[in-house]
Scaffold this motif. Structure first.
Motif, PDB file in Angstrom:
ATOM      1  N   ALA A 274      10.145  14.476  24.946  1.00 15.02           N
ATOM      2  CA  ALA A 274      10.969  13.462  24.184  1.00 15.02           C
ATOM      3  C   ALA A 274      11.715  12.587  24.976  1.00 15.02           C
ATOM      4  O   ALA A 274      12.028  11.481  24.789  1.00 15.02           O
ATOM      5  N   GLU A 275      12.341  13.183  25.837  1.00 16.54           N
ATOM      6  CA  GLU A 275      13.283  12.285  26.793  1.00 16.54           C
ATOM      7  C   GLU A 275      12.446  11.243  27.698  1.00 16.54           C
ATOM      8  O   GLU A 275      12.998  10.169  28.000  1.00 16.54           O
ATOM      9  N   VAL A 276      11.094  11.711  27.671  1.00 10.40           N
ATOM     10  CA  VAL A 276      10.182  10.628  28.740  1.00 10.40           C
ATOM     11  C   VAL A 276       9.972   9.774  27.699  1.00 10.40           C
ATOM     12  O   VAL A 276      10.317   8.437  28.323  1.00 10.40           O
TER      13      VAL A 276
ATOM     14  N   GLY B 140      18.789   8.252  19.767  1.00 12.06           N
ATOM     15  CA  GLY B 140      18.388   9.502  19.128  1.00 12.06           C
ATOM     16  C   GLY B 140      19.469  10.510  19.406  1.00 12.06           C
ATOM     17  O   GLY B 140      19.202  11.807  18.616  1.00 12.06           O
ATOM     18  N   HIS B 141      20.360  10.187  20.237  1.00 15.39           N
ATOM     19  CA  HIS B 141      21.138  11.639  20.409  1.00 15.39           C
ATOM     20  C   HIS B 141      22.240  12.054  19.385  1.00 15.39           C
ATOM     21  O   HIS B 141      22.745  12.987  19.265  1.00 15.39           O
ATOM     22  N   THR B 142      22.550  10.992  18.496  1.00 22.22           N
ATOM     23  CA  THR B 142      23.760  10.898  17.672  1.00 22.22           C
ATOM     24  C   THR B 142      23.237  11.743  16.599  1.00 22.22           C
ATOM     25  O   THR B 142      23.761  12.926  16.192  1.00 22.22           O
TER      26      THR B 142
ATOM     27  N   LEU C 171      15.921  23.169  20.190  1.00 25.03           N
ATOM     28  CA  LEU C 171      15.950  22.589  21.986  1.00 25.03           C
ATOM     29  C   LEU C 171      16.461  21.255  21.780  1.00 25.03           C
ATOM     30  O   LEU C 171      16.249  20.529  20.945  1.00 25.03           O
ATOM     31  N   HIS C 172      17.409  20.902  22.838  1.00 28.22           N
ATOM     32  CA  HIS C 172      17.960  19.560  22.837  1.00 28.22           C
ATOM     33  C   HIS C 172      16.838  18.411  22.598  1.00 28.22           C
ATOM     34  O   HIS C 172      17.104  17.586  21.969  1.00 28.22           O
ATOM     35  N   GLY C 173      15.927  18.496  23.255  1.00 26.30           N
ATOM     36  CA  GLY C 173      14.925  17.496  23.485  1.00 26.30           C
ATOM     37  C   GLY C 173      14.133  17.487  22.109  1.00 26.30           C
ATOM     38  O   GLY C 173      13.858  16.536  21.618  1.00 26.30           O
TER      39      GLY C 173
HETATM   40 MG    MG Z   1      19.721  14.222  26.349  1.00 26.60          MG
END
Ligand code: MG
Ligand code: NAD
Length: 359
Positions: free
Chosen positions: A182-184, A245-247, A262-264
Motif C-alpha cells: 500500500a505504501e509502495v 491516505g493517512h488522515t 495493520l497501518h498499511g
Molecule cells: Mg505510513
C-alpha cells in the motif's frame, strides 16, 4: 545490486538493495568501529540473528545482541532504556556501531537510541519488513511512543547505511506484504505516474515477491521518499504529501483499536477515500479514483472502510497533525501522480464519506 544514494543534511548514505545482503553486512562497518550492538526482537532473531552475527563477526570486532520484546506496545521508554542499559553495561563508547535488525518498530527505537547514546553514534538500518524497507528506514525519523501519542518523542537522525535484503521478505506474513505494498503504490499516486502505471501491471509479481519486481518496487519507493524528504527534511511542507491516505487511515487505526488493521491496510483503504475526496475538491477524474481502488484491492488490502457515522469520522480525524486552527487538512491528488495539501470544509468531507458509508 541496486543502490539509492540519499543526500540528507545529517549525512549522505547508500541504500543497498539485493538478495543476500545479510551475509555482506561486514562491508558496511567502518574500520574505526570499536564494537557492534545488534538491536532486534525474538521473532526476527529466531530467523536472522545467526547469519547476521556471523557476518558481523567477520570484522573481528566484538558483537553484542540486544533483544527487545516484539510489538508496537513496546516502542517505549522501557525498551529504549534496555538499549542504554545494555550499551553502557558492555562499556561501549563513541565508536560503537548500532545495527537495527527488524521492522519499523526496531528501526525507530534503535535509531533514536543511536541519536542519544553518547550524543550520537553511527547506526545501520537492516529493515526486515517491506514497510520498513520502503518507508520507515528512509528519511531519518526516529522515535518512541508516549502514552499520550504515537511517535511523540524522537529525533531526526540519519543512518550511515541501509541494507535491504529482499530474501528476508519470504518469512513475512502475506498481510504484512500487502500492507507494505500500500505504501509502495502510494508513491506512484502522489509523485510518479509512470511508477503507478508500472505498479498496475506488476502488482501480482510484486505480491509473489518476484525478485526483479520487488527490487524495482523497493528502489523506486526509496528514491521517491528520499527525493521528497530531501526537499523538506523537517516537514514544513512537501513532506506532508507522503501522508496521502493517512488522515482517513489513522482514523481507521485508532477508531478500530490499534492492531486490528495493520497501518498499511488502513492507509490503503484511506487512499481510496482520499481519492474520492480529491474527485470532489479538485476534480480527480472518476476513472482515476477507480484505478486507485483497483490497485489497492490488487495489493491485497481491504477496500471497505468501517461503517461509522460521519460525526465519528470527523471526530477521529480532528487530532491529525496536519490540521491547523481547527481546520481539517488533507493530502489530495489534483491529478494521478501529483499531490497537494489543502484544507477541506467539514461539509465536503461529509459528502465524500457518504460515498462509502450507509449509516
Ligand atoms: Mg505510513
Ligand atoms: P513491526 O516492526 O512491528 O514488524 C511487524 C511484525 O513483523 C513484527 O512482529 C516483527 O517482529 C515481524 N517481522 C519483522 N521482520 C520479519 C520477517 N522478515 N519475517 C517475519 N516476521 C518479521 O512493524 P512495521 O510495519 O515494520 O513498522 C511499523 C512501525 O514503523 C511503526 O511503529 C511506525 O510508527 C513506524 N514507521 C516509522 C516511519 C519513519 O519514518 N520512521 C515510517 C513509517 C512507519
Amino acid at each position: 545490486m541496486s543502490v539509492v544514494h540519499v543526500d540528507a543534511q545529517g549525512g549522505a548514505y547508500p541504500i543497498q538493495i539485493a538478495a543476500g545482503r545479510l551475509a555482506q553486512l561486514a562491508g558496511t562497518v567502518p574500520a574505526d568501529t570499536s564494537a557492534i550492538a545488534i538491536v532486534t526482537n525474538p521473532t526476527v532473531a529466531a530467523l536472522y540473528l545467526a547469519p547476521v552475527k556471523q557476518a558481523l563477526a567477520a570484522t573481528g570486532k566484538p558483537v553484542h545482541v540486544i533483544e527487545l520484546p516484539d510489538g508496537e506496545a513496546y516502542k517505549n521508554w522501557e525498551s529504549l532504556n534496555l538499549i542504554f542499559d545494555a550499551l553502557l553495561g558492555a562499556h561501549l563508547d563513541r565508536k560503537a556501531l548500532i545495527v537495527a535488525l527488524g521492522g519499523g518498530v526496531i528501526g525507530d527505537m534503535a535509531g533514536f537510541a543511536a541519536a542519544c547514546f553518547m550524543r550520537g553514534v553511527r547506526f545501520v538500518q537492516v529493515p526486515t519488513t517491506l514497510l520498513a524497507q520502503v518507508d520507515s528506514s528512509v528519511g531519518g525519523k526516529t522515535a518512541i511512543n508516549h502514552p499520550l501519542g504515537k511517535n511523540m518523542v524522537g529525533a531526526f537522525y540519519q543512518p550511515i547505511a541501509v541494507e535491504v535484503d529482499t530474501d528476508v521478505l519470504k518469512t513475512l506474513p502475506a498481510r504484512e506484504i500487502s500492507a507494505g505494498l500500500a505504501e509502495v503504490v502510494k508513491y506512484g499516486m502522489i509523485y510518479d505516474l509512470d511508477f503507478f502505471n508500472w505498479c498496475e501491471e506488476q502488482i501480482a509479481p510484486m505480491r509473489r515477491l518476484e525478485q526483479e519486481q520487488i527490487v524495482h518496487a523497493i528502489r523506486r519507493s526509496c528514491e521517491v521518499k528520499a527525493e521528497v524528504v530531501s526537499q523538506d527534511e523537517r516537514e514544513s511542507g512537501l513532506r506532508a504529501i507522503l501522508n496521502f491516505g493517512h488522515t482517513f487511515g489513522h482514523a481507521i487505526e485508532s477508531g478500530m483499536g490499534y492492531g486490528q488493521w495493520l497501518h498499511g491496510e488502513a492507509v490503503g483503504c484511506g487512499m481510496i477515500m482520499a481519492a474520492e475526496l480529491s474527485a470532489l475538491v479538485c476534480g480527480l477524474p472518476a476513472q482515476d479514483v477507480a484505478r486507485i481502488k483497483a490497485l489497492v484491492q490488487a495489493s491485497g488490502c481491504p477496500i471497505t472502510p468501517p461503517q461509522w457515522p460521519a460525526d465519528r469520522w470527523l471526530e477521529l480525524m480532528q487530532v491529525d497533525k496536519k490540521n491547523e486552527g481547527g481546520q481539517l487538512r488533507f493530502v489530495l491528488l489534483d491529478k494521478l501522480g501529483h499531490a497537494k495539501v489543502q484544507a477541506v470544509a467539514p461539509d465536503v468531507v461529509r459528502q465524500a464519506l457518504a460515498r462509502f458509508t450507509t449509516v
